[in-house]
Design an enzyme around this catalytic site. Sequence first.
Site, PDB file in Angstrom:
ATOM      1  N   TYR A  46       0.837  -1.193   0.000  1.00 20.21           N
ATOM      2  CA  TYR A  46       0.000   0.000   0.000  1.00 20.21           C
ATOM      3  C   TYR A  46       0.880   1.254   0.000  1.00 20.21           C
ATOM      4  O   TYR A  46       0.664   2.178  -0.777  1.00 20.21           O
ATOM      5  CB  TYR A  46      -0.919  -0.014   1.225  1.00 20.21           C
ATOM      6  CG  TYR A  46      -1.938   1.107   1.241  1.00 20.21           C
ATOM      7  CD1 TYR A  46      -3.166   0.960   0.604  1.00 20.21           C
ATOM      8  CD2 TYR A  46      -1.667   2.314   1.885  1.00 20.21           C
ATOM      9  CE1 TYR A  46      -4.101   1.984   0.608  1.00 20.21           C
ATOM     10  CE2 TYR A  46      -2.601   3.336   1.895  1.00 20.21           C
ATOM     11  CZ  TYR A  46      -3.813   3.165   1.262  1.00 20.21           C
ATOM     12  OH  TYR A  46      -4.724   4.190   1.263  1.00 20.21           O
ATOM     13  N   HIS A  81       1.304   4.101  -3.070  1.00 24.30           N
ATOM     14  CA  HIS A  81       1.006   5.512  -2.828  1.00 24.30           C
ATOM     15  C   HIS A  81       2.254   6.391  -2.945  1.00 24.30           C
ATOM     16  O   HIS A  81       2.151   7.553  -3.318  1.00 24.30           O
ATOM     17  CB  HIS A  81       0.311   5.693  -1.478  1.00 24.30           C
ATOM     18  CG  HIS A  81      -1.148   5.415  -1.558  1.00 24.30           C
ATOM     19  ND1 HIS A  81      -1.651   4.127  -1.589  1.00 24.30           N
ATOM     20  CD2 HIS A  81      -2.219   6.239  -1.652  1.00 24.30           C
ATOM     21  CE1 HIS A  81      -2.965   4.182  -1.694  1.00 24.30           C
ATOM     22  NE2 HIS A  81      -3.338   5.445  -1.733  1.00 24.30           N
ATOM     23  N   TYR A 129      -3.905  15.877   1.745  1.00 25.52           N
ATOM     24  CA  TYR A 129      -4.479  14.533   1.852  1.00 25.52           C
ATOM     25  C   TYR A 129      -3.474  13.633   2.562  1.00 25.52           C
ATOM     26  O   TYR A 129      -2.368  13.426   2.077  1.00 25.52           O
ATOM     27  CB  TYR A 129      -4.786  14.034   0.447  1.00 25.52           C
ATOM     28  CG  TYR A 129      -5.607  12.774   0.320  1.00 25.52           C
ATOM     29  CD1 TYR A 129      -6.020  12.036   1.409  1.00 25.52           C
ATOM     30  CD2 TYR A 129      -5.974  12.322  -0.940  1.00 25.52           C
ATOM     31  CE1 TYR A 129      -6.777  10.885   1.258  1.00 25.52           C
ATOM     32  CE2 TYR A 129      -6.737  11.180  -1.106  1.00 25.52           C
ATOM     33  CZ  TYR A 129      -7.123  10.459  -0.005  1.00 25.52           C
ATOM     34  OH  TYR A 129      -7.873   9.323  -0.167  1.00 25.52           O
ATOM     35  N   TRP A 170      -7.426   3.450 -10.823  1.00 23.31           N
ATOM     36  CA  TRP A 170      -6.727   3.405  -9.534  1.00 23.31           C
ATOM     37  C   TRP A 170      -7.438   2.423  -8.603  1.00 23.31           C
ATOM     38  O   TRP A 170      -6.794   1.625  -7.916  1.00 23.31           O
ATOM     39  CB  TRP A 170      -6.648   4.798  -8.918  1.00 23.31           C
ATOM     40  CG  TRP A 170      -5.923   4.807  -7.601  1.00 23.31           C
ATOM     41  CD1 TRP A 170      -6.485   4.830  -6.357  1.00 23.31           C
ATOM     42  CD2 TRP A 170      -4.510   4.779  -7.386  1.00 23.31           C
ATOM     43  NE1 TRP A 170      -5.515   4.823  -5.381  1.00 23.31           N
ATOM     44  CE2 TRP A 170      -4.292   4.794  -5.990  1.00 23.31           C
ATOM     45  CE3 TRP A 170      -3.410   4.747  -8.240  1.00 23.31           C
ATOM     46  CZ2 TRP A 170      -3.016   4.769  -5.427  1.00 23.31           C
ATOM     47  CZ3 TRP A 170      -2.143   4.728  -7.680  1.00 23.31           C
ATOM     48  CH2 TRP A 170      -1.948   4.737  -6.301  1.00 23.31           C
ATOM     49  N   TRP A 171      -8.745   2.474  -8.553  1.00 21.43           N
ATOM     50  CA  TRP A 171      -9.502   1.545  -7.702  1.00 21.43           C
ATOM     51  C   TRP A 171      -9.220   0.103  -8.108  1.00 21.43           C
ATOM     52  O   TRP A 171      -9.017  -0.760  -7.253  1.00 21.43           O
ATOM     53  CB  TRP A 171     -10.989   1.834  -7.786  1.00 21.43           C
ATOM     54  CG  TRP A 171     -11.431   3.090  -7.098  1.00 21.43           C
ATOM     55  CD1 TRP A 171     -10.698   3.890  -6.255  1.00 21.43           C
ATOM     56  CD2 TRP A 171     -12.714   3.694  -7.193  1.00 21.43           C
ATOM     57  NE1 TRP A 171     -11.452   4.951  -5.828  1.00 21.43           N
ATOM     58  CE2 TRP A 171     -12.696   4.856  -6.388  1.00 21.43           C
ATOM     59  CE3 TRP A 171     -13.871   3.374  -7.891  1.00 21.43           C
ATOM     60  CZ2 TRP A 171     -13.802   5.692  -6.251  1.00 21.43           C
ATOM     61  CZ3 TRP A 171     -14.971   4.204  -7.758  1.00 21.43           C
ATOM     62  CH2 TRP A 171     -14.929   5.348  -6.944  1.00 21.43           C
TER      63      TRP A 171
END
Length: 103
Positions: free
Chosen positions: A17, A21, A40, A75-76
Amino acid sequence: MKIAFKMRLKPGCKEEYRKRHDAIWPELKQLLKQHGVSDYTIFLDEETNILFAVQQQDGGQSSQDLGKLAIVQRWWDYMADIMETNEDHSPVTMPLLKVFHMD
């Protein structure tokens, strides 16, 4: 407006993860900024695998509101193997209620 929500990471996926990112697609980052999403940050509770996301919204949309756009859907799809997702691969998100803020 600042909002927060939580998501769930699949066990053992913390490093993957983080890696994905760290290399967030520039065009996705640009899209978020164009739609007023900034500042963010995502935190991980390693005991529960819960991800806590906080973002500033200046355009009235969160990152999760952009799901009809092709790059967000890609992206999902890219993240679906390491997160809990809905049928459309959007992350399962739960809004969090702000109960305190210190300036």
